[in-house]
Scaffold this motif. Structure first.
Motif, PDB file in Angstrom:
ATOM      1  N   ALA A  84       0.748  -1.144  -0.057  1.00 29.44           N
ATOM      2  CA  ALA A  84       0.015   0.019   0.087  1.00 29.44           C
ATOM      3  C   ALA A  84       1.126   1.233   0.051  1.00 29.44           C
ATOM      4  CB  ALA A  84      -0.860  -0.009   1.193  1.00 29.44           C
ATOM      5  N   ALA A  85       2.090   0.911   0.511  1.00 31.99           N
ATOM      6  CA  ALA A  85       2.866   2.458   0.612  1.00 31.99           C
ATOM      7  C   ALA A  85       3.345   2.835  -0.659  1.00 31.99           C
ATOM      8  CB  ALA A  85       3.936   2.058   1.644  1.00 31.99           C
ATOM      9  N   GLU A  86       3.790   1.641  -1.418  1.00 31.78           N
ATOM     10  CA  GLU A  86       4.223   1.941  -2.672  1.00 31.78           C
ATOM     11  C   GLU A  86       3.223   2.400  -3.761  1.00 31.78           C
ATOM     12  OE1 GLU A  86       6.049  -1.927  -3.919  1.00 31.78           O
ATOM     13  OE2 GLU A  86       8.090  -1.272  -2.582  1.00 31.78           O
ATOM     14  N   ALA A  87       2.021   2.319  -3.258  1.00 31.10           N
ATOM     15  CA  ALA A  87       0.867   2.734  -3.973  1.00 31.10           C
ATOM     16  C   ALA A  87       0.438   4.277  -3.709  1.00 31.10           C
ATOM     17  CB  ALA A  87      -0.390   1.837  -4.070  1.00 31.10           C
ATOM     18  N   GLY A  88       1.315   4.664  -2.859  1.00 34.59           N
ATOM     19  CA  GLY A  88       0.929   6.197  -2.327  1.00 34.59           C
ATOM     20  C   GLY A  88       0.042   6.257  -0.962  1.00 34.59           C
ATOM     21  N   ASP A  89      -0.135   5.143  -0.341  1.00 30.37           N
ATOM     22  CA  ASP A  89      -1.007   5.526   0.760  1.00 30.37           C
ATOM     23  C   ASP A  89      -0.270   5.997   1.872  1.00 30.37           C
ATOM     24  OD1 ASP A  89      -3.861   4.617   1.780  1.00 30.37           O
ATOM     25  OD2 ASP A  89      -2.448   4.226   3.318  1.00 30.37           O
ATOM     26  N   HIS A  90      -0.528   7.446   2.461  1.00 27.14           N
ATOM     27  CA  HIS A  90       0.243   7.965   3.329  1.00 27.14           C
ATOM     28  C   HIS A  90       0.100   7.322   4.748  1.00 27.14           C
ATOM     29  CE1 HIS A  90      -3.004   9.678   5.877  1.00 27.14           C
ATOM     30  NE2 HIS A  90      -3.625   9.810   4.751  1.00 27.14           N
ATOM     31  N   GLU A  91      -0.927   6.659   5.094  1.00 32.77           N
ATOM     32  CA  GLU A  91      -1.013   6.006   6.446  1.00 32.77           C
ATOM     33  C   GLU A  91       0.047   4.815   6.344  1.00 32.77           C
ATOM     34  OE1 GLU A  91      -4.295   5.156   9.629  1.00 32.77           O
ATOM     35  OE2 GLU A  91      -4.674   4.545   7.941  1.00 32.77           O
ATOM     36  N   ALA A  92      -0.243   3.773   5.165  1.00 35.87           N
ATOM     37  CA  ALA A  92       0.501   2.791   5.112  1.00 35.87           C
ATOM     38  C   ALA A  92       2.164   3.441   4.898  1.00 35.87           C
ATOM     39  CB  ALA A  92       0.249   2.061   3.677  1.00 35.87           C
ATOM     40  N   SER A 127      12.792   7.437   3.883  1.00 36.30           N
ATOM     41  CA  SER A 127      12.052   7.759   2.493  1.00 36.30           C
ATOM     42  C   SER A 127      10.445   7.555   2.640  1.00 36.30           C
ATOM     43  CB  SER A 127      12.515   7.037   1.296  1.00 36.30           C
ATOM     44  OG  SER A 127      11.714   7.080   0.268  1.00 36.30           O
ATOM     45  N   ALA A 128      10.135   6.770   3.507  1.00 37.34           N
ATOM     46  CA  ALA A 128       8.635   6.591   3.679  1.00 37.34           C
ATOM     47  C   ALA A 128       7.712   7.399   4.485  1.00 37.34           C
ATOM     48  CB  ALA A 128       8.306   4.857   4.408  1.00 37.34           C
ATOM     49  N   TYR A 129       8.664   8.022   5.559  1.00 37.56           N
ATOM     50  CA  TYR A 129       7.961   9.219   6.490  1.00 37.56           C
ATOM     51  C   TYR A 129       7.930  10.374   5.669  1.00 37.56           C
ATOM     52  CZ  TYR A 129       9.111   6.906  10.999  1.00 37.56           C
ATOM     53  OH  TYR A 129       8.958   6.235  12.185  1.00 37.56           O
ATOM     54  N   GLU A 130       9.136  10.544   4.866  1.00 34.33           N
ATOM     55  CA  GLU A 130       8.958  11.961   3.921  1.00 34.33           C
ATOM     56  C   GLU A 130       7.798  11.781   2.847  1.00 34.33           C
ATOM     57  OE1 GLU A 130      12.892  12.768   2.622  1.00 34.33           O
ATOM     58  OE2 GLU A 130      13.521  13.419   4.260  1.00 34.33           O
ATOM     59  N   ALA A 131       7.700  10.628   2.353  1.00 34.62           N
ATOM     60  CA  ALA A 131       6.766  10.534   1.191  1.00 34.62           C
ATOM     61  C   ALA A 131       5.059  10.759   1.792  1.00 34.62           C
ATOM     62  CB  ALA A 131       6.615   9.195   0.676  1.00 34.62           C
ATOM     63  N   SER A 161      18.029  13.944   4.930  1.00 38.38           N
ATOM     64  CA  SER A 161      16.400  14.314   4.846  1.00 38.38           C
ATOM     65  C   SER A 161      16.219  15.551   3.880  1.00 38.38           C
ATOM     66  CB  SER A 161      16.375  14.911   6.235  1.00 38.38           C
ATOM     67  OG  SER A 161      14.824  15.357   6.280  1.00 38.38           O
ATOM     68  N   ARG A 162      15.206  15.644   3.372  1.00 33.71           N
ATOM     69  CA  ARG A 162      14.742  16.727   2.494  1.00 33.71           C
ATOM     70  C   ARG A 162      14.670  18.250   3.336  1.00 33.71           C
ATOM     71  NH1 ARG A 162      10.321  14.667  -1.704  1.00 33.71           N
ATOM     72  NH2 ARG A 162      10.805  12.559  -1.856  1.00 33.71           N
TER      73      ARG A 162
END
Length: 327
Positions: free
Chosen positions: A57-65, A86-90, A120-121
């Motif tokens: 789900a994370a790779e599909a763009g779901d922010h909670e996942a 990377s996941a936190y930032e996305a 970090s960005r």
């Protein structure tokens, strides 16, 4: 006329691109199922098992996942890895305040001591400012959860009190627990006790399982066993692991100190369901200790019936969970 037509064309193109992005950002039923399974496992302290589901789900763009994936990776590795970062930032860049807060805390992460923090960005302070702006904006519109997040950001108890007053069940339990630990000023001990009970009752009625159990405990001390039994059962029905264990244990007692009916079959069924909690938390160990004692009072046929009932309970109730604090 030509300029006006060009403008319309640009608007149409932009609208099409925006619509396409929204369609792309939506997750499919399969991805949603993977996300739910991942969060279920995470809440059972099975972060390693949760990771592959959350990635889908994370790779599909779901922010909670993305947030839960980052949390699982951080807990598995004991620090924020590049993949977790990377996941936190996305997630944060989609407006997830929980991710913003976690990134703002990066300066205290183990990776600092290890001198291998991922790039970090933004700086932790920039993430903190972003979290503050987002939470403040939501809180100003009456979002009680955002008020709680403002408390976590600022450590200002006023925000926690506002969150509780506005009905956020988690904040009500959190605030009441603080008062139980001696926090806050009350003219009389009885006043403190009254406020704690009121908050725990509101938390229970708001659906927070730990609030249910805390309120039940207050009523038990006052010998109100009808209310104690009611909220213990309600908490168990949410899938709260500790409540399931407590409810199942009480059903095995004869006579019951709190007035629960003696039902060995249901008792065994509930305790047996906890054996899947092999990721941590200790409840499985308690279940393994008590099951043989319950079994000695049952026939082989009753035990088989109990195992079937355990399966039916699992299918008709929410997944088992420890309901850990999201932060």
């Amino acid at each position: 006329m030509k300029k006006f037509s060009s403008t319309l064309i640009l608007i149409a193109i932009f609208s099409t691109l925006l619509f396409s992005f929204k369609v792309f950002a939506e997750i499919s039923p399969e991805q949603l199922k993977a996300k739910e399974k991942g969060i279920e496992l995470y809440n059972q302290f099975k972060a390693i098992s949760a990771t592959p589901y959350l990635k889908i789900a994370a790779e599909a763009g779901d922010h909670e996942a993305q947030y839960y994936l980052a949390e699982a990776l951080r807990k598995n590795n004991k620090y924020i890895t590049p993949e977790a970062q990377s996941a936190y930032e996305a997630s944060a860049l989609q407006g997830d305040i929980y991710s913003m807060i976690r990134l703002a805390e990066n300066s205290d992460d183990l990776c600092v001591a290890m001198e291998n923090c991922p790039k970090s960005r933004k700086t932790p302070k920039e993430w903190l400012n972003m979290a503050t702006d987002a939470a403040s904006a939501a809180a100003s519109k009456g979002d009680a959860e955002a008020m709680y997040l403002m408390f976590r950001i600022t450590n200002d108890d006023t925000w926690l009190e506002k969150s509780a007053e506005n009905g956020y069940a988690f904040a009500q339990h959190y605030l009441a627990s603080g008062y139980q630990g001696g926090k806050g000023f009350f003219l009389l001990p009885s006043s403190r006790a009254e406020v704690i009970e009121r908050l725990m009752k509101s938390s229970a009625e708001g659906g927070y399982p730990q609030g249910m159990m805390s309120y039940a405990a207050i009523r038990a001390r006052k010998k109100d066993f009808d209310t104690f039994r009611y909220w213990n059962e309600q908490a168990a029905k949410t899938g709260y692991a500790s409540a399931v264990f407590g409810y199942g244990s009480y059903l095995s007692e004869n006579p019951s100190e709190f007035g629960f009916p003696h039902d060995l079959t249901k008792s065994y069924a509930l305790i047996y369901s906890l054996l899947e909690l092999d990721g941590g938390g200790g409840v499985k160990d308690y279940a393994e200790d008590i099951l043989p004692e319950i079994a000695t009072q049952m026939t082989a046929e009753q035990i088989e019936t109990a195992k079937k009932l355990s399966k039916e309970w699992k299918e008709s109730h929410p997944p088992l969970s420890y309901f850990p604090d999201k932060l």
